[in-house]
Design a protein around this motif. Sequence first.
Motif, PDB file in Angstrom:
ATOM      1  N   HIS A   1       0.838  -1.209   0.000  1.00  0.00           N
ATOM      2  CA  HIS A   1       0.000   0.000   0.000  1.00  0.00           C
ATOM      3  C   HIS A   1       0.870   1.256   0.000  1.00  0.00           C
ATOM      4  N   ALA A   2       1.907   1.258   0.821  1.00  0.00           N
ATOM      5  CA  ALA A   2       2.790   2.427   0.915  1.00  0.00           C
ATOM      6  C   ALA A   2       3.487   2.701  -0.417  1.00  0.00           C
ATOM      7  N   ALA A   3       3.931   1.649  -1.078  1.00  0.00           N
ATOM      8  CA  ALA A   3       4.612   1.821  -2.370  1.00  0.00           C
ATOM      9  C   ALA A   3       3.664   2.399  -3.414  1.00  0.00           C
ATOM     10  N   LEU A   4       2.445   1.856  -3.482  1.00  0.00           N
ATOM     11  CA  LEU A   4       1.482   2.360  -4.467  1.00  0.00           C
ATOM     12  C   LEU A   4       1.028   3.775  -4.115  1.00  0.00           C
ATOM     13  N   ASP A   5       0.807   4.037  -2.842  1.00  0.00           N
ATOM     14  CA  ASP A   5       0.426   5.389  -2.422  1.00  0.00           C
ATOM     15  C   ASP A   5       1.510   6.406  -2.787  1.00  0.00           C
ATOM     16  N   TYR A   6       2.767   6.011  -2.632  1.00  0.00           N
ATOM     17  CA  TYR A   6       3.879   6.892  -3.015  1.00  0.00           C
ATOM     18  C   TYR A   6       3.837   7.168  -4.515  1.00  0.00           C
ATOM     19  N   LEU A   7       3.652   6.121  -5.295  1.00  0.00           N
ATOM     20  CA  LEU A   7       3.629   6.272  -6.752  1.00  0.00           C
ATOM     21  C   LEU A   7       2.475   7.169  -7.194  1.00  0.00           C
ATOM     22  N   LEU A   8       1.291   6.929  -6.634  1.00  0.00           N
ATOM     23  CA  LEU A   8       0.112   7.697  -7.032  1.00  0.00           C
ATOM     24  C   LEU A   8       0.103   9.104  -6.440  1.00  0.00           C
TER      25      LEU A   8
ATOM     26  N   ALA B   1      -3.509   6.306 -11.633  1.00  0.00           N
ATOM     27  CA  ALA B   1      -3.771   4.878 -11.435  1.00  0.00           C
ATOM     28  C   ALA B   1      -4.032   4.180 -12.773  1.00  0.00           C
ATOM     29  N   ALA B   2      -4.625   4.888 -13.712  1.00  0.00           N
ATOM     30  CA  ALA B   2      -4.916   4.317 -15.032  1.00  0.00           C
ATOM     31  C   ALA B   2      -3.653   3.978 -15.816  1.00  0.00           C
ATOM     32  N   ARG B   3      -2.492   4.462 -15.349  1.00  0.00           N
ATOM     33  CA  ARG B   3      -1.212   4.163 -16.010  1.00  0.00           C
ATOM     34  C   ARG B   3      -0.425   3.098 -15.262  1.00  0.00           C
ATOM     35  N   VAL B   4      -1.038   2.506 -14.228  1.00  0.00           N
ATOM     36  CA  VAL B   4      -0.333   1.556 -13.373  1.00  0.00           C
ATOM     37  C   VAL B   4      -0.836   0.141 -13.625  1.00  0.00           C
ATOM     38  N   ALA B   5       0.096  -0.786 -13.728  1.00  0.00           N
ATOM     39  CA  ALA B   5      -0.211  -2.213 -13.741  1.00  0.00           C
ATOM     40  C   ALA B   5       0.505  -2.830 -12.551  1.00  0.00           C
ATOM     41  N   LEU B   6      -0.221  -3.534 -11.725  1.00  0.00           N
ATOM     42  CA  LEU B   6       0.378  -4.224 -10.588  1.00  0.00           C
ATOM     43  C   LEU B   6       0.696  -5.648 -10.990  1.00  0.00           C
TER      44      LEU B   6
ATOM     45  N   ARG C   1     -12.337  -0.126  -0.826  1.00  0.00           N
ATOM     46  CA  ARG C   1     -12.254   1.220  -0.252  1.00  0.00           C
ATOM     47  C   ARG C   1     -12.718   2.308  -1.219  1.00  0.00           C
ATOM     48  N   GLY C   2     -13.014   1.939  -2.447  1.00  0.00           N
ATOM     49  CA  GLY C   2     -13.433   2.924  -3.433  1.00  0.00           C
ATOM     50  C   GLY C   2     -12.283   3.784  -3.944  1.00  0.00           C
ATOM     51  N   GLN C   3     -11.055   3.287  -3.845  1.00  0.00           N
ATOM     52  CA  GLN C   3      -9.887   4.025  -4.318  1.00  0.00           C
ATOM     53  C   GLN C   3      -9.635   3.718  -5.790  1.00  0.00           C
ATOM     54  N   PRO C   4      -8.922   4.609  -6.479  1.00  0.00           N
ATOM     55  CA  PRO C   4      -8.603   4.347  -7.891  1.00  0.00           C
ATOM     56  C   PRO C   4      -7.866   3.019  -8.050  1.00  0.00           C
ATOM     57  N   LEU C   5      -8.245   2.292  -9.078  1.00  0.00           N
ATOM     58  CA  LEU C   5      -7.662   0.978  -9.333  1.00  0.00           C
ATOM     59  C   LEU C   5      -6.616   1.036 -10.434  1.00  0.00           C
ATOM     60  N   PRO C   6      -5.652   0.130 -10.389  1.00  0.00           N
ATOM     61  CA  PRO C   6      -4.676   0.052 -11.479  1.00  0.00           C
ATOM     62  C   PRO C   6      -5.363  -0.397 -12.765  1.00  0.00           C
TER      63      PRO C   6
ATOM     64  N   LEU D   1       0.138 -10.436  -3.180  1.00  0.00           N
ATOM     65  CA  LEU D   1       0.111  -9.053  -2.697  1.00  0.00           C
ATOM     66  C   LEU D   1      -0.545  -8.120  -3.706  1.00  0.00           C
ATOM     67  N   ALA D   2      -0.226  -8.278  -4.979  1.00  0.00           N
ATOM     68  CA  ALA D   2      -0.837  -7.430  -6.009  1.00  0.00           C
ATOM     69  C   ALA D   2      -2.347  -7.620  -6.036  1.00  0.00           C
ATOM     70  N   LEU D   3      -2.788  -8.864  -5.944  1.00  0.00           N
ATOM     71  CA  LEU D   3      -4.216  -9.154  -5.951  1.00  0.00           C
ATOM     72  C   LEU D   3      -4.913  -8.586  -4.710  1.00  0.00           C
ATOM     73  N   LEU D   4      -4.320  -8.787  -3.542  1.00  0.00           N
ATOM     74  CA  LEU D   4      -4.900  -8.252  -2.307  1.00  0.00           C
ATOM     75  C   LEU D   4      -4.930  -6.729  -2.316  1.00  0.00           C
ATOM     76  N   LEU D   5      -3.868  -6.124  -2.821  1.00  0.00           N
ATOM     77  CA  LEU D   5      -3.802  -4.667  -2.885  1.00  0.00           C
ATOM     78  C   LEU D   5      -4.914  -4.117  -3.772  1.00  0.00           C
ATOM     79  N   ALA D   6      -5.080  -4.707  -4.938  1.00  0.00           N
ATOM     80  CA  ALA D   6      -6.145  -4.254  -5.845  1.00  0.00           C
ATOM     81  C   ALA D   6      -7.521  -4.478  -5.222  1.00  0.00           C
ATOM     82  N   THR D   7      -7.709  -5.607  -4.569  1.00  0.00           N
ATOM     83  CA  THR D   7      -8.994  -5.908  -3.939  1.00  0.00           C
ATOM     84  C   THR D   7      -9.312  -4.913  -2.831  1.00  0.00           C
ATOM     85  N   GLU D   8      -8.333  -4.645  -1.968  1.00  0.00           N
ATOM     86  CA  GLU D   8      -8.560  -3.685  -0.887  1.00  0.00           C
ATOM     87  C   GLU D   8      -8.864  -2.299  -1.431  1.00  0.00           C
TER      88      GLU D   8
END
Length: 91
Positions: free
Chosen positions: A40-47, A54-59, A79-84, A68-75
């Motif tokens: 989460h911290a790594a993706l939050d830093y990137l975004l 987020a539309a330019r990110v592939a996990l 939460r209603g956050q932008p998805l990769p 981890l990538a699957l759980l991160l996207a699911t969470e």
Amino acid sequence: MEAGLASELAARLGAGAVVVLATYRQAPEHGLADALADAHAALDYLLGTRQVAAARVALGGSSAGALLALLLATERAVRGQPLPAALWLHS
């Protein structure tokens, strides 16, 4: 994801592509919750800090990294956050 595979992926994606290899705390010293918090911290830093849409990110990841990538996207979805834009999962 190994550095060699990341380099190949960046080359295939071409100019302007950014491939980020994030580290995370691993078992047995740390639990899954710690690894997921690091993801989460790594993706939050990137975004946030790097302002990558987020539309330019592939996990992606292999084995535990894929989980981890699957759980991160699911969470993020729950939460209603932008998805990769995409997930790349390899067992």
